[in-house]
Design an enzyme around this catalytic site. Sequence first.
Site: not given
Ligand code: BG6
Length: 491
Positions: A178-179, A241
């Site tokens: 989960d980045h 997230h």
């Molecule tokens: C991803 C989603 O996991 O996270 C995207 O699939 C979203 O829809 C993105 O735009 C948002 O990531 P960050 O790091 O740009 O906040």
Amino acid sequence: MTSRVIPVAPFTLTVFGATGDLSRRKLIPALFHRDLDGQIPDEAAIIGVSRRHLSDEEFRGFAHQALNDHIPASELQGPEVQRFLARLTYVTADADSDPGWAELAARVGSQPDHIPVYYLATAPHLFGPICERLGKFGLADKGRVVIEKPIGKDLKSALALNEQVGRIFPEERVYRIDHYLGKETVQNLMALRFANALFEPLWNNAHIDHVQITVAEALGVEERAGYYDTAGAMRDMVQNHILQLLCLVAMEPPSSLDADAVRDEKLKVLRALKPIDDHNMAAVTVRGQYRAGASAGGAVPGYLEELGSDRSQTETFVAVKAEVENWRWAGVPFYLRTGKRLASRVSEIVVGFKPVPHSVFDSAAGPVESNRLVIRLQPDEGVKLWLMIKDPGPGGIRLTHVPLDMSFAKAFKVRNPDAYERLILDVVRGNQTLFMRRDEVEAAWRWVDPILAAWRGAKEPPRPYTAGTWGPSASIALIERDGRTWLEDGA
Ligand code: BG6
């Protein structure tokens, strides 16, 4: 101030879906940055795999282009670029058939002392077939496998997917990314909570009035409309997230940062979430879909136009009033909201404290506002603690609300690493703390599934909102009914 760099052990990283979007935008740039910082040992090898027929040289060309597109030119001047590209080789292989796999096995096997890591940057329906072939070709014995969301589209499909992967790889070698957990400020949340004695005594329903978690994006779905329409904001952002952020705010202090100690505590939070189903869905959730509007000073199309369809019930915005039913949090609402094409790109957590029990100031001093801790995840990562002070100057006491403001960019003159830089190397280090365990993913779906079912059952379309605003007015009503307001931009 410079960051401390400790090289990791030699590894062979195989990236499936190596010519895809994730690889191009995130993985290749992240690996290059770690290499540039001297964290990747000389022997480490990176093997790209996809169905496309490319030579090693052509794959290096692809990777070079990815660096040019995603890394500032000033960082691409030195010999490090060629050193990095020389690590890359390429194998053509398909998840569903054997050709190419023996060659991959030979390449990985030629470095028996390396840690084998398999990054599945592919569509989720390929996770099972790829794992099976990794097993069949003897690649899974010591290997670690990395997978990304979407891990299923509901509990049933998540169970099936985890089962497929679990048949080949034991849980201690499965890394579910989960980045958001790799973002600097998200990790900082743990530092803030558990490296400061100041907050823990206040971190409960006696002192905290409510929590807000906002992950707002200014962009629309654009070319991802096809995927997005099968998911929607609840599956795309909340199930993973946002619930992970909620867990980090609400969990009990773990006994250590050991992966299972942390994940056990997060799991307890997920299991304590008050169920939302058709009985309470209308009172505590709002879903929306953007219509044409304006963003960054220009006109932007609505969701349906981007999708190229005149019908879709997919939500591009969600607001939820969640509750964690345990002693620490009973009675403290967690307002969650996320959406595409909102007024600005901002992700933050606001912890709103209770008001003072009694004001000693007269009305001329102005209202005594409650303290707030704002943890800004992006952009402008930082932490603000809002306090009341006396407005300086003569003429009696007038109160004013001001932030103790720590912007990380100003405090630390270092580049803020991308989440993937941390996470990929954590896989090599064998550290699962920032990865979701199987039972966490499943518990999150157990909470989300009844909400999705209630929305389907209600047969009401998502509420429209104009692109470039903060979502449907019902979202404002959701929080204002409770006498509170959404706070934005560090307020
Ligand atoms: C991803 C989603 O996991 O996270 C995207 O699939 C979203 O829809 C993105 O735009 C948002 O990531 P960050 O790091 O740009 O906040």
